[in-house]
Scaffold this motif. Structure first.
Motif, PDB file in Angstrom:
ATOM      1  N   ASN A  29     -68.004  -0.556 -12.171  1.00 51.68           N
ATOM      2  CA  ASN A  29     -67.105   0.324 -11.419  1.00 51.68           C
ATOM      3  C   ASN A  29     -66.275   1.141 -12.393  1.00 51.68           C
ATOM      4  OD1 ASN A  29     -65.345   1.618  -9.728  1.00 51.68           O
ATOM      5  ND2 ASN A  29     -64.279  -0.234  -9.048  1.00 51.68           N
ATOM      6  N   PRO A  30     -66.611   2.421 -12.605  1.00 50.36           N
ATOM      7  CA  PRO A  30     -65.896   3.207 -13.612  1.00 50.36           C
ATOM      8  C   PRO A  30     -64.430   3.434 -13.272  1.00 50.36           C
ATOM      9  CG  PRO A  30     -67.298   4.627 -12.276  1.00 50.36           C
ATOM     10  CD  PRO A  30     -67.630   3.212 -11.897  1.00 50.36           C
TER      11      PRO A  30
ATOM     12  N   GLY B 123     -70.147   1.392 -20.457  1.00 44.86           N
ATOM     13  CA  GLY B 123     -69.608   2.423 -19.578  1.00 44.86           C
ATOM     14  C   GLY B 123     -69.860   3.816 -20.093  1.00 44.86           C
TER      15      GLY B 123
ATOM     16  N   THR C  72     -73.720   4.616 -20.008  1.00 42.61           N
ATOM     17  CA  THR C  72     -74.147   4.806 -18.621  1.00 42.61           C
ATOM     18  C   THR C  72     -73.722   6.179 -18.110  1.00 42.61           C
ATOM     19  OG1 THR C  72     -74.056   2.445 -18.143  1.00 42.61           O
ATOM     20  CG2 THR C  72     -73.916   3.936 -16.264  1.00 42.61           C
ATOM     21  N   GLN C  73     -72.501   6.547 -18.397  1.00 38.32           N
ATOM     22  CA  GLN C  73     -71.985   7.829 -17.941  1.00 38.32           C
ATOM     23  C   GLN C  73     -72.774   8.983 -18.555  1.00 38.32           C
ATOM     24  OE1 GLN C  73     -67.769   7.765 -17.627  1.00 38.32           O
ATOM     25  NE2 GLN C  73     -67.545   9.986 -17.687  1.00 38.32           N
TER      26      GLN C  73
ATOM     27  N   ARG D 157     -76.401   9.080 -17.095  1.00 36.26           N
ATOM     28  CA  ARG D 157     -76.372   9.537 -15.704  1.00 36.26           C
ATOM     29  C   ARG D 157     -76.271  11.052 -15.638  1.00 36.26           C
ATOM     30  NH1 ARG D 157     -73.060   8.077 -11.170  1.00 36.26           N
ATOM     31  NH2 ARG D 157     -74.860   8.970 -10.130  1.00 36.26           N
TER      32      ARG D 157
ATOM     33  N   ARG E  45     -75.476   4.755 -10.357  1.00 34.38           N
ATOM     34  CA  ARG E  45     -74.790   4.076 -11.454  1.00 34.38           C
ATOM     35  C   ARG E  45     -75.188   2.606 -11.567  1.00 34.38           C
ATOM     36  NH1 ARG E  45     -70.577   4.805 -14.877  1.00 34.38           N
ATOM     37  NH2 ARG E  45     -69.559   2.910 -15.630  1.00 34.38           N
TER      38      ARG E  45
ATOM     39  N   MET F 162     -78.421   2.027 -13.286  1.00 40.60           N
ATOM     40  CA  MET F 162     -78.304   2.452 -14.683  1.00 40.60           C
ATOM     41  C   MET F 162     -77.579   1.395 -15.514  1.00 40.60           C
ATOM     42  SD  MET F 162     -79.110   4.947 -16.781  1.00 40.60           S
ATOM     43  CE  MET F 162     -79.223   6.540 -15.947  1.00 40.60           C
ATOM     44  N   VAL F 163     -76.511   0.810 -14.964  1.00 45.45           N
ATOM     45  CA  VAL F 163     -75.793  -0.249 -15.681  1.00 45.45           C
ATOM     46  C   VAL F 163     -76.694  -1.475 -15.829  1.00 45.45           C
ATOM     47  CG1 VAL F 163     -73.799  -1.800 -15.664  1.00 45.45           C
ATOM     48  CG2 VAL F 163     -73.539   0.561 -14.899  1.00 45.45           C
TER      49      VAL F 163
END
Length: 448
Positions: free
Chosen positions: A142-143, A301, A304-305, A308, A316, A319-320
């Motif tokens: 959870n970003p 994080g 992943t960002q 994406r 997300r 991807m994580v």
């Protein structure tokens, strides 16, 4: 600036500190305290110059590109920039740095506690790594809450245990300076500077910048000026915390100078046990685990960002999951072979990072467009840095490169790319000035 924004910056800066502060950052300054002896002050000053100041400048450089690291990378050319960003996010992410901190945390936390003759010892590491990456997933998925969890909870806990160890050691253990060993005996400042350089945290600044900027944007930092100021201040807060902890850890090492310690992990574990008895191993273990976990979460994080952005159709969560699964698999396979590949890659990309960082800082104050300044400085640096990277593979075919590389200024300390990069910088700046890129335009700023 409102009180809520100051609190946001404090939490963000502390989170950034924890993301920087992995196991290596824990060990290096302790060894400076042990190996530098009476020259520890000069050595730690050198270490702070490249181990703290350079990452902070890297975060300021990242702040000049609120749309992401791609915006910075494009300054060296679009296609080279794309290749560069993919490489740094892979090498600082799931292919090396993330599995590495997980493996190090097992080796430093759990492995020393297990009996050598334990029947099922072989299964301990896979189980530990499975739990480590499960927690990493939960904290990184959870970003919106990731930075709050790191900066608001994990970092204060990490700092608490660090300060308990450092302050107790400084008070209770007498100064025990051994003789300066190795290069610390002759050039302590330069040796400390080189060790700070090899932390590679300036690369992490460009990686973490994407997380910090996005987190600040969600907290109401909307304009380019607000994002620049917020990101730069978060970098300064992280830098101050790093500097305080590094000096404290060097002070711990300076109390173990004649204890015969050969690595920082052994020294810290010894100091913890000496000060707190059996519970000392627990304190040391918590410090290492938190340091490794916060770094793994931050890198997951950020990576992943970034990916994406390349593959927006992938949600997300998958991807994580992909990131932690790949990292878990590599951590179980062993990382020695990966290290042999990634270390040369880091030698290749670090000149690019340093060139981009320093020219980006100059670009804040310089009117006009530094197009060729960015490109020629970086390209010339990489042209020589590539041979340093080839030599660092330790393959016999490249062994002969060392004599040639040492002929360059700073070549003996594995930085032969600096002089060519400076030459490229000068030529590029002259071209930009001659083509009126620099001097004829109105003042433009990355912060405008």
């Amino acid at each position: 600036m409102t009180q809520s924004r100051l609190l946001t910056l404090l939490v963000t800066g502390l989170a950034l500190f924890a993301m920087y502060f992995g196991a290596g950052n824990l060990i290096f300054p302790v060894m400076i305290g042990i190996e530098a002896g009476p020259a520890v002050t000069a050595a730690i000053i050198g270490f702070l110059m490249t181990g703290v100041l350079l990452p902070v400048l890297g975060m300021v450089a990242a702040a000049t590109a609120p749309d992401g690291v791609e915006q910075i990378a494009d300054r060296i050319g679009h296609h080279p920039g794309v290749v560069f960003t993919i490489i740094i996010f892979l090498s600082t992410g799931m292919l090396y740095a993330i599995p590495r901190v997980a493996t190090v945390s097992y080796e430093m936390v759990l492995d020393p506690l297990l009996p050598p003759d334990l029947t099922y010892r072989w299964i301990a590491e896979p189980v530990f790594l499975l739990i480590f990456f499960a927690v990493t997933y939960l904290l990184a998925v959870n970003p919106k809450g990731m930075l709050d969890r790191i900066g608001g909870y994990l970092t204060p806990l990490l700092l608490l245990f660090l300060f308990i160890l450092i302050i107790t050691a400084v008070i209770k253990l007498p100064l025990d300076l051994g003789k300066a060993t190795g290069e610390y005996a002759d050039t302590p400042l330069a040796t400390g500077l080189i060790n700070g350089y090899f932390t590679m945290d300036a690369i992490a600044s460009l990686v973490f910048g994407i997380v910090i900027i996005e987190a600040l944007r969600r907290r109401g930092f909307e304009t380019k000026q607000q994002l620049f100021t917020g990101t730069a201040l978060a970098g300064v807060i992280a830098g101050i915390a790093l500097a305080v902890v590094y000096v404290g850890l060097a002070a711990v090492g300076s109390r173990l100078g004649t204890a015969g310690m050969t690595n920082g992990a052994e020294a810290l574990a010894h100091a913890s046990t000496l000060l707190f008895g059996r519970s000392g191993q627990l304190i040391f273990g918590v410090i290492v685990l938190l340091a490794c976990l916060t770094t793994a979460v931050g890198l997951t994080g950020a990576s992943t960002q970034y990916f994406r952005g390349l593959f927006p159709a992938v949600p997300r969560v998958p991807m994580v999951i992909f990131h932690v699964t790949v990292a878990f698999a590599l951590a179980n396979l062993g990382l020695e072979a990966i290290l042999q590949v990634v270390a040369p890659v880091n030698q290749l990309i670090y000149p690019i990072v340093i060139c981009i960082v320093f020219i980006s800082i100059l670009d804040i104050f310089m009117p006009g467009d530094l197009k060729w300044t960015y490109r020629l400085a970086t390209w010339c640096g990489v042209a020589v840095g590539a041979f340093e990277a080839l030599w660092s593979t330790q393959l016999p075919i490249f062994a002969g490169l060392r004599d040639t590389l040492d002929m360059f200024p700073l070549g003996a300390i594995h930085m032969p790319w600096v002089a060519p990069a400076l030459a490229g910088f000068a030529i590029g700046f002259i071209i930009d000035a001659a083509t009126r890129n620099v001097l004829s335009r109105g003042m433009t700023s990355a912060t405008a």
